[in-house]
Design an enzyme around this catalytic site. Structure first.
Site, PDB file in Angstrom:
ATOM      1  N   GLY A 180       0.541  -1.230   0.015  1.00 41.92           N
ATOM      2  CA  GLY A 180      -0.052   0.120  -0.063  1.00 41.92           C
ATOM      3  C   GLY A 180       0.875   1.337  -0.156  1.00 41.92           C
ATOM      4  CG  ASP A 181       4.057   3.906   1.439  1.00 43.30           C
ATOM      5  OD1 ASP A 181       4.796   4.478   0.791  1.00 43.30           O
ATOM      6  OD2 ASP A 181       3.555   4.159   2.544  1.00 43.30           O
ATOM      7  CG  ASP A 182       7.123   5.003  -2.125  1.00 40.45           C
ATOM      8  OD1 ASP A 182       5.957   5.500  -2.516  1.00 40.45           O
ATOM      9  OD2 ASP A 182       7.894   5.647  -1.349  1.00 40.45           O
TER      10      ASP A 182
END
Length: 437
Positions: A237-239
Site C-alpha cells: 500500500g505504499d511505494d
C-alpha cells in the site's frame, strides 16, 4: 628418482598452478527450536559466525522463530541457502486489550539504519554474498499486529523503532535471489551504502490478513549504487520501490506492482543544506495493477519544518537521468507521472512554500506508456519556481479511461520546454506525501 621430483613439481606448477590441498567449504545447517517458545536467533548468529566467511549457511525447510534483532555484517564469500521461513514472532500478540511486550521489545531494540531515524530487525552486510531462497525461502514479519498498532498511534508515519524486515548495509558484489517477504513490519527492505548488488525474482506481499498495511515499501535504496531489481512482484500500500538520497545507477526490469503507489524517487531534500542526488535510474518492462502512479518524484520544500523522520526540508541537490520504457497499466488510480516539490508526511508541521525548493529535477524520459487509468491525468508536474524542471520527455502514451476515451491531461507548473507533450493546465499546488495534493 629423488632428484627428479623437484623437476616434476616444477612442471605441475607451471601447467596447473600451485599444488595445494583444497579445503572443503565450511557448511553450517541451522536447526530450528521447533516452536515459538524458543528464540532461534542465537543459533542463527552462531552459524553465521562459524560459516559466514568462505562457507555456506543453510536454513532447512522449516519455520525459524526470531524473537530478537540480528546483526550479520561481517560476511565474506558466503552462500546462504534459505529453504524455510524466518518468522518475526510476537508471542502473546494482543490479549485482553493489551499489546504484548514483544512490540515493546522491537521498538526498543531494533537497530538504527542511519537514515530518517529508521531502524531494522535484521542487518546483513559483507562482500561476495550469495543468498538463494529457491522460490521458497520466506521472511514473515507478522505485520498485521504492527498495522493494527500503528493506526492507534498519534504518529502513523515512520514511527520510531518500527523495524524494516531486513537492511542490506554495506553489501557489495552480491546477489539475492528467489525470496518471499510476507507482511513486513514496515519497509520490507532498505538497501544502504551497498554497491553492485543483484536482487532477482523477489516476491513482496504486504497485504494484511486482518489489518490494512501502511508504510510498507517494497524496497528503498539510500547511498547505494549499481543496484539491479529484476523480476520483482510487489503487493503493498505504499511505494512499490523507492530511490532515496544518493541512489545512483539503479536498474528495474521485468517487474509487476500491485495496489501501491508505484516507483518513487524520494522523498529527498529532507535534510537542510545537505546536497544529495538521484542519478541514472532506468526502468523497463514494468506492469502496474491498481497503483496510484507509474512513476513519481517527491521533494521537500526549501523551508525546514520539523525534523526527520516526519518533518524536514531545505535540502539541496538534483535528480537526473531517469528513463522509463515499456510501461503497462491496469486501473491506474492517479496521474501516471507525478512530481510534487511539497512533500509533507503525516504528523509533520506546516509545509511552507510549495514552489521554493532549490532541489532540481532534470532529464526525465518516459517512453511507451499504455493501458487503462481511472484518472484523466497522464502527468501532474508541480515543480519549483526557484529551480524549474528541465528536459522532461513524455512520448508514445496511450492511456484509456473505462469509457474508452483517452486520458490526455498534462498539468504543468514550472516546467521548462517540455518534450513530446503539450501542457494542458496547471497542477494542484499543496502538501503531499503521494505525488499529488
Amino acid at each position: 628418482m629423488w632428484q627428479s621430483i623437484p623437476v616434476i613439481l616444477a612442471v605441475l606448477v607451471a601447467s596447473f598452478g600451485p599444488v595445494a590441498a583444497k579445503d572443503p567449504q565450511k557448511s553450517c545447517t541451522i536447526k530450528s527450536g521447533g516452536s515459538n517458545a524458543t528464540d532461534d536467533a542465537p543459533e542463527i548468529l552462531k552459524a553465521f559466525k562459524k560459516c559466514g566467511q568462505n562457507g555456506r549457511v543453510v536454513f532447512e525447510p522449516t519455520t525459524y522463530y526470531v524473537h530478537s534483532a540480528m546483526n550479520v555484517s561481517w560476511l565474506e564469500n558466503v552462500d546462504i541457502d534459505i529453504h524455510g521461513t524466518l518468522l518475526t514472532d510476537l508471542l502473546m500478540s494482543y490479549l485482553s486489550g493489551q499489546w504484548s511486550t514483544d512490540i515493546s521489545y522491537w521498538l526498543n531494540n531494533s537497530m538504527e539504519v542511519g537514515y530518517q531515524n529508521q531502524s531494522t530487525a535484521l542487518r546483513l552486510g559483507g562482500n561476495n554474498v550469495r543468498i538463494n531462497g529457491y522460490g521458497k525461502g520466506t521472511f514473515d514479519g507478522n505485520g498485521d499486529y504492527w498495522y493494527q498498532w500503528i493506526r492507534q498511534q498519534p504518529n502513523t508515519s515512520n514511527y520510531p523503532g518500527r523495524p524494516h524486515a531486513v537492511t542490506f548495509s554495506n553489501l557489495k558484489n552480491s546477489a539475492v535471489r528467489g525470496l518471499t517477504f510476507l507482511r513486513s513490519q514496515m519497509w520490507t527492505m532498505s538497501i544502504i551504502e551497498s554497491h553492485n548488488v543483484l536482487l532477482d525474482s523477489i516476491l513482496v506481499n504486504n497485504t494484511g490478513n486482518w489489518a490494512q498495511s501502511s508504510n510498507t515499501d517494497g524496497a528503498d535504496t539510500i547511498r547505494s549504487s549499481h543496484i539491479t531489481f529484476n523480476n520483482w512482484t510487489v503487493y503493498n500500500g505504499d511505494d512499490s520501490l523507492s530511490m532515496k538520497a544518493n541512489s545512483t545507477d539503479i536498474t528495474i526490469t521485468n517487474s509487476k506492482f500491485y495496489n501501491g503507489l508505484g516507483i518513487a524517487m524520494g522523498s529527498i531534500g529532507q535534510y537542510k543544506d545537505q546536497f544529495e542526488t538521484i542519478e541514472r535510474v532506468t526502468a523497463k518492462n514494468i506492469e502496474y495493477y491498481n497503483t496510484l502512479h507509474a512513476f513519481y518524484i517527491k521533494i521537500w520544500t526549501a523551508d525546514q519544518n520539523g525534523y526527520p523522520p516526519n518533518g524536514g526540508g531545505g535540502g539541496l541537490g538534483f535528480a537526473s537521468d531517469m528513463k522509463l520504457t515499456n510501461l503497462t497499466t491496469t486501473g491506474l488510480r492517479g496521474a501516471a507521472f507525478a512530481i510534487s516539490q511539497c512533500t509533507r508526511f503525516s504528523g509533520a508541521p506546516g509545509q511552507g512554500n510549495c514552489t521554493n525548493s532549490e532541489f532540481q529535477i532534470k532529464k526525465v524520459e518516459i517512453h511507451g506508456l499504455s493501458g487503462t487509468s481511472k484518472s484523466t491525468r497522464v502527468a501532474s508536474l508541480q515543480c519549483s519556481a526557484v529551480a524549474p524542471c528541465t528536459n522532461i520527455t513524455i512520448s508514445d502514451t496511450a492511456l484509456l479511461l473505462s469509457n474508452g476515451t483517452a486520458a490526455e491531461a498534462h498539468l504543468c507548473g514550472n516546467i521548462e520546454n517540455p518534450i513530446g507533450f503539450n501542457c494542458t493546465g496547471t497542477p494542484c499546488v499543496g502538501g503531499s506525501a503521494t505525488g499529488e495534493c
